[in-house]
Write a protein that holds these residues in place. Structure first.
Motif, PDB file in Angstrom:
ATOM      1  N   GLY A 185       0.805  -1.211   0.000  1.00  0.00           N
ATOM      2  CA  GLY A 185       0.000   0.000   0.000  1.00  0.00           C
ATOM      3  C   GLY A 185       0.843   1.268   0.000  1.00  0.00           C
ATOM      4  N   TRP A 186       2.090   1.148   0.420  1.00  0.00           N
ATOM      5  CA  TRP A 186       2.967   2.321   0.438  1.00  0.00           C
ATOM      6  C   TRP A 186       3.856   2.393  -0.800  1.00  0.00           C
ATOM      7  CZ3 TRP A 186       2.680   6.333   3.728  1.00  0.00           C
ATOM      8  CH2 TRP A 186       1.953   6.148   4.905  1.00  0.00           C
ATOM      9  N   VAL A 187       4.222   1.235  -1.303  1.00  0.00           N
ATOM     10  CA  VAL A 187       5.142   1.217  -2.450  1.00  0.00           C
ATOM     11  C   VAL A 187       4.515   0.414  -3.594  1.00  0.00           C
ATOM     12  CG1 VAL A 187       7.216   1.415  -1.021  1.00  0.00           C
ATOM     13  CG2 VAL A 187       6.336  -0.845  -1.605  1.00  0.00           C
ATOM     14  N   ASP A 188       5.015   0.657  -4.790  1.00  0.00           N
ATOM     15  CA  ASP A 188       4.516  -0.070  -5.952  1.00  0.00           C
ATOM     16  C   ASP A 188       5.165  -1.437  -6.089  1.00  0.00           C
ATOM     17  OD1 ASP A 188       2.844   2.083  -7.244  1.00  0.00           O
ATOM     18  OD2 ASP A 188       4.760   3.121  -7.032  1.00  0.00           O
ATOM     19  N   ALA A 189       6.389  -1.523  -5.577  1.00  0.00           N
ATOM     20  CA  ALA A 189       7.109  -2.798  -5.678  1.00  0.00           C
ATOM     21  C   ALA A 189       8.221  -2.828  -4.645  1.00  0.00           C
ATOM     22  CB  ALA A 189       7.695  -2.964  -7.083  1.00  0.00           C
ATOM     23  N   VAL A 190       8.638  -4.031  -4.284  1.00  0.00           N
ATOM     24  CA  VAL A 190       9.783  -4.162  -3.373  1.00  0.00           C
ATOM     25  C   VAL A 190      10.898  -4.961  -4.039  1.00  0.00           C
ATOM     26  CG1 VAL A 190       8.580  -3.959  -1.171  1.00  0.00           C
ATOM     27  CG2 VAL A 190       8.751  -6.193  -2.264  1.00  0.00           C
ATOM     28  N   ASN A 191      12.122  -4.442  -3.884  1.00  0.00           N
ATOM     29  CA  ASN A 191      13.287  -5.197  -4.342  1.00  0.00           C
ATOM     30  C   ASN A 191      13.592  -6.287  -3.332  1.00  0.00           C
ATOM     31  OD1 ASN A 191      13.486  -2.909  -5.978  1.00  0.00           O
ATOM     32  ND2 ASN A 191      15.718  -3.060  -6.034  1.00  0.00           N
ATOM     33  N   ILE A 192      13.935  -7.457  -3.838  1.00  0.00           N
ATOM     34  CA  ILE A 192      14.424  -8.510  -2.961  1.00  0.00           C
ATOM     35  C   ILE A 192      15.893  -8.727  -3.321  1.00  0.00           C
ATOM     36  CG2 ILE A 192      14.074 -10.856  -2.117  1.00  0.00           C
ATOM     37  CD1 ILE A 192      11.607  -9.120  -1.721  1.00  0.00           C
ATOM     38  N   THR A 193      16.764  -8.497  -2.362  1.00  0.00           N
ATOM     39  CA  THR A 193      18.195  -8.487  -2.668  1.00  0.00           C
ATOM     40  C   THR A 193      18.731  -9.905  -2.870  1.00  0.00           C
ATOM     41  OG1 THR A 193      18.674  -8.418  -0.308  1.00  0.00           O
ATOM     42  CG2 THR A 193      18.610  -6.321  -1.464  1.00  0.00           C
ATOM     43  N   VAL A 253       2.567  -7.959  -2.582  1.00  0.00           N
ATOM     44  CA  VAL A 253       3.398  -6.847  -3.052  1.00  0.00           C
ATOM     45  C   VAL A 253       4.192  -7.318  -4.268  1.00  0.00           C
ATOM     46  CG1 VAL A 253       5.170  -5.173  -2.460  1.00  0.00           C
ATOM     47  CG2 VAL A 253       3.607  -5.990  -0.700  1.00  0.00           C
ATOM     48  N   GLU A 254       4.228  -6.471  -5.288  1.00  0.00           N
ATOM     49  CA  GLU A 254       4.943  -6.827  -6.510  1.00  0.00           C
ATOM     50  C   GLU A 254       6.451  -6.835  -6.248  1.00  0.00           C
ATOM     51  OE1 GLU A 254       3.463  -4.815 -10.026  1.00  0.00           O
ATOM     52  OE2 GLU A 254       5.514  -4.634 -10.770  1.00  0.00           O
ATOM     53  N   PRO A 255       7.144  -7.931  -6.573  1.00  0.00           N
ATOM     54  CA  PRO A 255       8.586  -7.966  -6.321  1.00  0.00           C
ATOM     55  C   PRO A 255       9.435  -7.490  -7.499  1.00  0.00           C
ATOM     56  CG  PRO A 255       7.824 -10.151  -6.891  1.00  0.00           C
ATOM     57  CD  PRO A 255       6.618  -9.240  -7.010  1.00  0.00           C
ATOM     58  N   VAL A 256      10.603  -6.981  -7.169  1.00  0.00           N
ATOM     59  CA  VAL A 256      11.668  -6.745  -8.143  1.00  0.00           C
ATOM     60  C   VAL A 256      12.787  -7.690  -7.730  1.00  0.00           C
ATOM     61  CG1 VAL A 256      13.330  -5.088  -9.081  1.00  0.00           C
ATOM     62  CG2 VAL A 256      11.061  -4.299  -8.342  1.00  0.00           C
ATOM     63  N   MET A 257      12.998  -8.736  -8.514  1.00  0.00           N
ATOM     64  CA  MET A 257      13.991  -9.735  -8.138  1.00  0.00           C
ATOM     65  C   MET A 257      15.381  -9.273  -8.547  1.00  0.00           C
ATOM     66  SD  MET A 257      14.208 -13.760  -9.154  1.00  0.00           S
ATOM     67  CE  MET A 257      15.422 -13.774 -10.453  1.00  0.00           C
TER      68      MET A 257
END
Lengths: 213, 297
Positions: free
Chosen positions: B25-33, B56-60
């Motif tokens: 709800g705060w971000v459009d996507a989260v990076n997963i390191t 939450v949409e991930p950025v791999m």
């Protein structure tokens, strides 16, 4: 997890042959003189003939390759990848980068230009940029460098260069404006026409799954 | 708006899920390191799946440090098959800087070549070998850049190379020095890159003087100007954390005003729960459910 007994770092890299870990190297000759030399060794009928000759005598080829290694290790910290990028990197060797980056410096370069892996050494890409830029060749660094052929390690890049096997290793500087193709159009790396044909090690685990590696 | 989640050192995905839930709800996507800083963690693809579980949409993230071109392409295919919509491709830290310094460094490809490979797989349905893919994978391709590392004259050009290779969005190193970042953005804009690639500025809080010293001394490629140093040292010890959060919120506001900046990427390692506070401080409210929203805007 660090082993209890560790050789000092300097000792682990005393010889070129013993050096398994690439580390930045400042070239010994000026970029200007190297670009001059470059003009003298461009592939032509003579060099092509010489390269073909060398290749037909394995002993001679080995001698020649050893001489090349000697000279280039001393001058550029060469580790004999067999597909030389020096002409388009200001004659600073990108394979001496600890991450062997062929397309420019990583994001870990210190503000003072220090390599992130060996902080007492200078990033080799800073050398490359300054040397190329100083000679009006900064656009060379805009070329996209294609992935190297890992089978060519230990080969003479001079022979490969004169035999035109390096063609397509990198794009034109102008390709940065478009979306260049990834595959090399000349040498296709199929193990027949490329740098590998003359590989010293004949042992192969062919890609057909017969030989477990 | 994007943020970053580091997977745990342990065989449990609950930590990723709970962090993702805080950020939903705060971000459009989260990076997963991907084993960030060359320290072993749970993998970025497993973390990405957990983030998707949490809505939450991930950025791999994916580095060239540990895998050769065979494994990289295989993992890229798998990511697409599992529905991971974004990948962020980078060279990665050297093993020497991590918790397994004695490990073999792979670096078969560099970040530009990996980006190029991914774009070729997706748009030309081909592997690096030239063999056809059926069906082709589909993800949004991202890259990273550090506008603050020398050589200054080459940093925008280097991004241009990555864009030519196929990068469609780029996340930057932590921005603390606004003038330097703005200058880089000008170069990037002049090269026409903002038309072809979304630029997402990296921002993060410094919550203690110890963290400040660590970031100034030990994090390669990170530039913290003296005025930031003075500001954080100028407040009482118990107010450093709050001041650091306020500074991060201010930087978020400032970078968003720079022409060409598409978004902000917030990195707060071990303090992901504080990210909403930073965004709120920057005047950015929570939004709707992030899944299904546009990529990286």
């Amino acid at each position: 997890m660090t082993p209890a007994i560790q050789a000092p770092e300097s000792e682990s890299a005393d010889t070129a042959r013993g050096r398994r870990q690439p580390r930045p190297h400042s070239p010994r000759l000026s970029a200007r003189s190297m670009y001059r030399v470059q003009r003298l060794v461009r592939p032509n009928a003579f060099y092509r003939g010489l390269a073909a000759r060398l290749e037909s005598f394995p002993r001679l080829r080995r001698l020649f390759t050893a001489a090349e290694e000697r000279v280039k290790t001393d001058l550029f910290g060469c580790s004999m990848c067999g597909q030389c990028a020096l002409p388009v990197t200001g004659y600073a060797c990108p394979m001496s980068c600890p991450k062997q980056m062929r397309n420019g410096p990583c994001g870990g370069v210190g503000a003072d230009g220090a390599c992130e892996v060996y902080p007492d050494m200078r990033c080799v890409w800073l050398e490359a940029y300054e040397r190329a830029d100083g000679q009006g060749r900064a656009a060379d660094l805009n070329r996209l460098q294609r992935p190297i052929d890992q089978r060519a390690w230990g080969q003479s890049s001079w022979i490969n260069y004169w035999q035109s096997r390096d063609e397509g290793l990198w794009t034109d500087p102008g390709a940065i404006a478009v979306r260049p193709g990834l595959r090399r159009t000349t040498h296709q790396g199929d193990g027949r026409g490329g740098p590998v044909r003359r590989a010293r090690h004949k042992r192969r685990s062919d890609g057909d799954g017969q030989v477990p590696s | 708006m994007t943020a970053e989640i580091g997977p745990p050192r342990g065989a449990d995905l609950a930590a990723v899920r709970s962090k993702a839930e805080i950020l939903r709800g705060w971000v459009d996507a989260v990076n997963i390191t991907d084993n960030q800083g060359s320290h072993v963690r749970l993998s970025s693809w497993a973390g990405s799946l957990a983030a998707m579980d949490a809505g939450v949409e991930p950025v791999m993230q994916m580095t060239c440090r540990d895998r050769n071109r065979i494994a990289l392409q295989s993992d890229l295919l798998s990511a697409s098959a599992m529905g991971i919509p974004n990948v962020l491709l980078m060279t990665g830290d050297h093993p020497k800087l991590g918790d397994h310094a004695e490990a073999k460094a792979v670096f078969d490809l560099d970040s530009t070549q990996l980006t190029w490979t991914a774009r070729t797989m997706r748009d030309e349905c081909k592997l690096l070998s030239g063999r056809a893919l059926d069906p082709a994978p589909d993800w949004f391709i991202g890259a990273v850049e550090n506008p603050f590392a020398p050589p200054e004259g080459f940093r925008a050009q280097r991004l241009a190379k990555k864009v030519a290779a196929g990068a469609e969005f780029v996340q930057t190193q932590f921005v603390f020095d606004i003038p330097v970042f703005a200058r880089w953005m000008e170069q990037v804009t002049d090269l026409g890159l903002t038309e072809r690639c979304h630029i997402i500025a990296g921002v993060g809080p410094i919550r203690s003087l110890r963290a400040l010293d660590h970031m100034r001394g030990n994090v390669p490629g990170l530039h913290i100007p003296d005025e930031v140093d003075r500001r954080l040292r100028g407040v009482p010890a118990d107010r450093v954390a709050a001041e650091g959060m306020r500074l991060a919120a201010e930087i978020v506001q400032l970078v968003r005003e720079i022409p060409g900046v598409s978004g902000v990427h917030v990195m707060a390692f071990g303090y992901e729960r504080g990210i909403p506070e930073i965004l709120e401080g920057a005047g950015i409210g929570a939004r709707g459910d992030s899944v299904g929203s546009d990529h990286a805007d």
